[in-house]
Design a protein around this motif. Sequence first.
Motif, PDB file in Angstrom:
ATOM      1  N   LYS A 208      -3.813   1.616  -3.256  1.00  0.00           N
ATOM      2  CA  LYS A 208      -3.921   2.846  -2.475  1.00  0.00           C
ATOM      3  C   LYS A 208      -4.512   2.580  -1.090  1.00  0.00           C
ATOM      4  CE  LYS A 208      -4.246   5.755  -6.573  1.00  0.00           C
ATOM      5  NZ  LYS A 208      -2.785   5.824  -6.623  1.00  0.00           N
ATOM      6  N   LYS A 209      -5.101   1.403  -0.944  1.00  0.00           N
ATOM      7  CA  LYS A 209      -5.594   0.967   0.362  1.00  0.00           C
ATOM      8  C   LYS A 209      -5.473  -0.555   0.414  1.00  0.00           C
ATOM      9  CE  LYS A 209     -10.359   0.960  -1.371  1.00  0.00           C
ATOM     10  NZ  LYS A 209     -11.715   1.520  -1.200  1.00  0.00           N
TER      11      LYS A 209
ATOM     12  N   VAL B  10       0.830  -1.211   0.000  1.00  0.00           N
ATOM     13  CA  VAL B  10       0.000   0.000   0.000  1.00  0.00           C
ATOM     14  C   VAL B  10       0.864   1.261   0.000  1.00  0.00           C
ATOM     15  CG1 VAL B  10      -1.713   1.329   1.296  1.00  0.00           C
ATOM     16  CG2 VAL B  10      -1.907  -1.166   1.168  1.00  0.00           C
TER      17      VAL B  10
END
Length: 227
Positions: free
Chosen positions: A44-45, A36
Motif C-alpha cells: 500500500k506504500k 504499490v
Amino acid sequence: MEMLKYQMPILMSRVSLAGTRPGLIVVDEVNGFCTVGMGNLAPKKFDASIADMVTVSNWLACMFAANYYPIWAFRDEHDADIPEPPYPPHCIKRTGEELLVPELRWLNTCRFATVVGKRCINGFIGAISNESNTLVDWVNEHQLTHLVVVGICTDICDADLVCSLLSARNHQMMPSLKDIIVYVPGTATYNLTREDARAYGLPEYAAHPADITAYMGLYTMASRGAI
C-alpha cells in the motif's frame, strides 16, 4: 528477532557456481505483489525490501542471461471465479496484476527465459500439466545441477516451492539436481502489523510481521536442506 536467531539459527553459506549447470527461478515478482497500489495484496506504500528484491533479482537474471543460463519465472495468476482462500482476490487474469513488474518484463522475450503462469501458492504444483510437471521437465532438459531461487513471499510461495523441489530431488525426479540455493537478498515478504490489520478491517490473526515471517521461511527451507 534476536531470541529467534539464537534459538533457531540458520547456516548462511557462500556458494560458487563455477563448474556447475545452474538455473534461476524467479517467483511471483508481479505487479499484484510488488507494485504499490496494484491490488489487494500489493504494497500500500513503498516497501524498500520489495524494491531491493526486484533490483537484485533483475541483476541476477541479467547475469544468468548473459552467461546463457536458463531462467524460469513464475507469474501468479488466477481466474476470477476460482478463489484462493484465505487470501482476497488477487492477480486476476487480464487485470495487469498478474504481469511481471516492469523491471523484469524483458524476460517475456528473453530466449533463455521461460515465463509460466501459476494458479496456486505452490509453484511446483502449479507446474503440473496433465501427467507431467513442466518445471521438472525443464530441470531435466537442461540437466541442471543447481537451482537459485529468488522472489516473493519468502515464507509462502518461496518456501512451498523450495520444500517441494527438495522432496522431488530426493525422490530422484531430477537426477542431475544437487543443490537448491535461496539467494536471500533476492527474497522478500509483506509486512502487516496487528494495528494495520485492524485498520484494514481484518482480524488480528491476519498480522504478518515481515522480519519474523521471512526468517521463519528461511529457517524452514534451510531445515529441509536448502542452502
